[in-house]
Design a protein around this motif. Structure first.
Motif, PDB file in Angstrom:
ATOM      1  N   UNK A 162       9.730   0.450  -8.113  1.00 54.34           N
ATOM      2  CA  UNK A 162      10.532  -0.570  -8.786  1.00 54.34           C
ATOM      3  C   UNK A 162      10.348  -1.861  -7.999  1.00 54.34           C
ATOM      4  N   UNK A 163       9.854  -2.910  -8.660  1.00 54.82           N
ATOM      5  CA  UNK A 163       9.472  -4.120  -7.935  1.00 54.82           C
ATOM      6  C   UNK A 163       9.779  -5.380  -8.735  1.00 54.82           C
ATOM      7  N   UNK A 164       9.740  -6.501  -8.018  1.00 53.87           N
ATOM      8  CA  UNK A 164       9.737  -7.815  -8.650  1.00 53.87           C
ATOM      9  C   UNK A 164       8.257  -8.207  -8.766  1.00 53.87           C
ATOM     10  N   UNK A 165       8.002  -9.462  -9.057  1.00 55.57           N
ATOM     11  CA  UNK A 165       6.616  -9.922  -9.119  1.00 55.57           C
ATOM     12  C   UNK A 165       6.005 -10.103  -7.728  1.00 55.57           C
ATOM     13  N   UNK A 166       6.837 -10.007  -6.679  1.00 54.29           N
ATOM     14  CA  UNK A 166       6.317 -10.272  -5.332  1.00 54.29           C
ATOM     15  C   UNK A 166       6.712  -9.260  -4.264  1.00 54.29           C
ATOM     16  N   UNK A 167       7.629  -8.310  -4.586  1.00 56.37           N
ATOM     17  CA  UNK A 167       8.020  -7.334  -3.577  1.00 56.37           C
ATOM     18  C   UNK A 167       8.527  -6.042  -4.200  1.00 56.37           C
ATOM     19  N   UNK A 168       8.363  -4.956  -3.456  1.00 52.57           N
ATOM     20  CA  UNK A 168       8.894  -3.659  -3.868  1.00 52.57           C
ATOM     21  C   UNK A 168      10.339  -3.582  -3.415  1.00 52.57           C
ATOM     22  N   UNK A 169      11.222  -3.276  -4.341  1.00 52.13           N
ATOM     23  CA  UNK A 169      12.639  -3.128  -4.020  1.00 52.13           C
ATOM     24  C   UNK A 169      12.982  -1.679  -3.695  1.00 52.13           C
ATOM     25  N   UNK A 170      12.341  -0.755  -4.384  1.00 55.83           N
ATOM     26  CA  UNK A 170      12.594   0.654  -4.149  1.00 55.83           C
ATOM     27  C   UNK A 170      11.422   1.459  -4.697  1.00 55.83           C
ATOM     28  N   UNK A 171      11.134   2.571  -4.047  1.00 53.25           N
ATOM     29  CA  UNK A 171      10.153   3.504  -4.579  1.00 53.25           C
ATOM     30  C   UNK A 171      10.679   4.907  -4.375  1.00 53.25           C
ATOM     31  N   UNK A 172      10.191   5.812  -5.203  1.00 52.80           N
ATOM     32  CA  UNK A 172      10.655   7.184  -5.145  1.00 52.80           C
ATOM     33  C   UNK A 172       9.473   8.134  -5.281  1.00 52.80           C
ATOM     34  N   UNK A 173       9.452   9.145  -4.444  1.00 57.87           N
ATOM     35  CA  UNK A 173       8.511  10.249  -4.588  1.00 57.87           C
ATOM     36  C   UNK A 173       9.182  11.238  -5.529  1.00 57.87           C
ATOM     37  N   UNK A 174       8.524  11.516  -6.643  1.00 54.07           N
ATOM     38  CA  UNK A 174       9.130  12.348  -7.679  1.00 54.07           C
ATOM     39  C   UNK A 174       8.223  13.531  -7.984  1.00 54.07           C
ATOM     40  N   UNK A 175       8.772  14.735  -7.912  1.00 55.30           N
ATOM     41  CA  UNK A 175       8.015  15.953  -8.188  1.00 55.30           C
ATOM     42  C   UNK A 175       7.558  15.974  -9.640  1.00 55.30           C
ATOM     43  N   UNK A 176       6.281  16.243  -9.848  1.00 49.59           N
ATOM     44  CA  UNK A 176       5.760  16.327 -11.209  1.00 49.59           C
ATOM     45  C   UNK A 176       6.402  17.474 -11.973  1.00 49.59           C
ATOM     46  N   UNK A 195       0.832  -1.192   0.000  1.00 48.69           N
ATOM     47  CA  UNK A 195       0.000   0.000   0.000  1.00 48.69           C
ATOM     48  C   UNK A 195       0.872   1.250   0.000  1.00 48.69           C
ATOM     49  N   UNK A 196       0.869   1.971  -1.096  1.00 52.51           N
ATOM     50  CA  UNK A 196       1.686   3.178  -1.223  1.00 52.51           C
ATOM     51  C   UNK A 196       1.295   4.215  -0.173  1.00 52.51           C
ATOM     52  N   UNK A 197       0.027   4.260   0.203  1.00 50.88           N
ATOM     53  CA  UNK A 197      -0.441   5.227   1.187  1.00 50.88           C
ATOM     54  C   UNK A 197       0.104   4.991   2.584  1.00 50.88           C
ATOM     55  N   UNK A 198       0.577   3.787   2.857  1.00 54.62           N
ATOM     56  CA  UNK A 198       1.189   3.499   4.151  1.00 54.62           C
ATOM     57  C   UNK A 198       2.649   3.950   4.196  1.00 54.62           C
ATOM     58  N   UNK A 199       3.244   4.247   3.045  1.00 51.97           N
ATOM     59  CA  UNK A 199       4.657   4.611   2.982  1.00 51.97           C
ATOM     60  C   UNK A 199       4.898   6.094   2.751  1.00 51.97           C
ATOM     61  N   UNK A 200       3.926   6.766   2.135  1.00 54.57           N
ATOM     62  CA  UNK A 200       4.058   8.193   1.867  1.00 54.57           C
ATOM     63  C   UNK A 200       2.676   8.804   1.712  1.00 54.57           C
ATOM     64  N   UNK A 201       2.567  10.054   2.067  1.00 54.43           N
ATOM     65  CA  UNK A 201       1.317  10.772   1.824  1.00 54.43           C
ATOM     66  C   UNK A 201       1.462  11.728   0.642  1.00 54.43           C
ATOM     67  N   UNK A 202       2.488  11.535  -0.147  1.00 57.54           N
ATOM     68  CA  UNK A 202       2.773  12.423  -1.282  1.00 57.54           C
ATOM     69  C   UNK A 202       1.645  12.455  -2.302  1.00 57.54           C
TER      70      UNK A 202
END
Length: 142
Positions: free
Chosen positions: A91-105, A73-80
């Motif tokens: 960035x993920x595999x088929x079963x886990x997120x390896x990294x995510x980034x909050x990126x300014x539009x 759940x992205x909402x549990x990791x950031x409120x961006x």
């Protein structure tokens, strides 16, 4: 008119998000976009070698588990995503997120891809010259 001025200030403050600080990965995305004059980006060279899919979540889209195909759940990791100013790129595999980034539009807007995931070999995008929308880059070796 005072109410209108206050409302405008609140809206502008929420959109600019002065507390946001770009991560190293967000800066790398921005640099690649700048090098191409915001016309292309290849995510395959970013975020390490172990991910198999890249997913995009634009403002107000917290349906990450549905898009990824597993519980995350992205909402549990950031409120961006509670404002218009950011995308979250996962960035993920088929079963886990390896990294995510909050990126300014403002540094590269991928909101039109919100809720979509792409396999690593289709993670290179170009801006369509006619409509300005991101599309998967066609490999010249195919």
């Amino acid at each position: 008119t005072r109410t209108l001025v206050l409302l405008s200030a609140c809206i502008l403050g929420a959109c600019s998000d002065p507390a946001y600080v770009a991560s190293g990965l967000s800066k790398a995305i921005s640099e690649e976009l700048q090098e191409s004059e915001y016309r292309s980006i290849d995510f395959a060279g970013l975020a390490g070698d172990n991910w198999s899919q890249v997913c995009f979540f634009g403002p107000y889209n917290e349906r990450s588990s549905e898009a990824l195909g597993f519980d995350w759940n992205v909402g549990e990791r950031t409120d961006a995503l509670h404002s218009d100013g950011h995308n979250v790129i996962v960035f993920a595999t088929e079963s886990e997120v390896l990294e995510y980034v909050v990126h300014s539009r403002g540094q590269g807007d991928f909101s039109e891809l919100s809720g979509m995931c792409f396999p690593r070999d289709e993670a290179s995008f170009v801006k369509d010259s006619e409509n300005g929308q991101w599309r998967i880059a066609v490999s010249s070796t195919a």
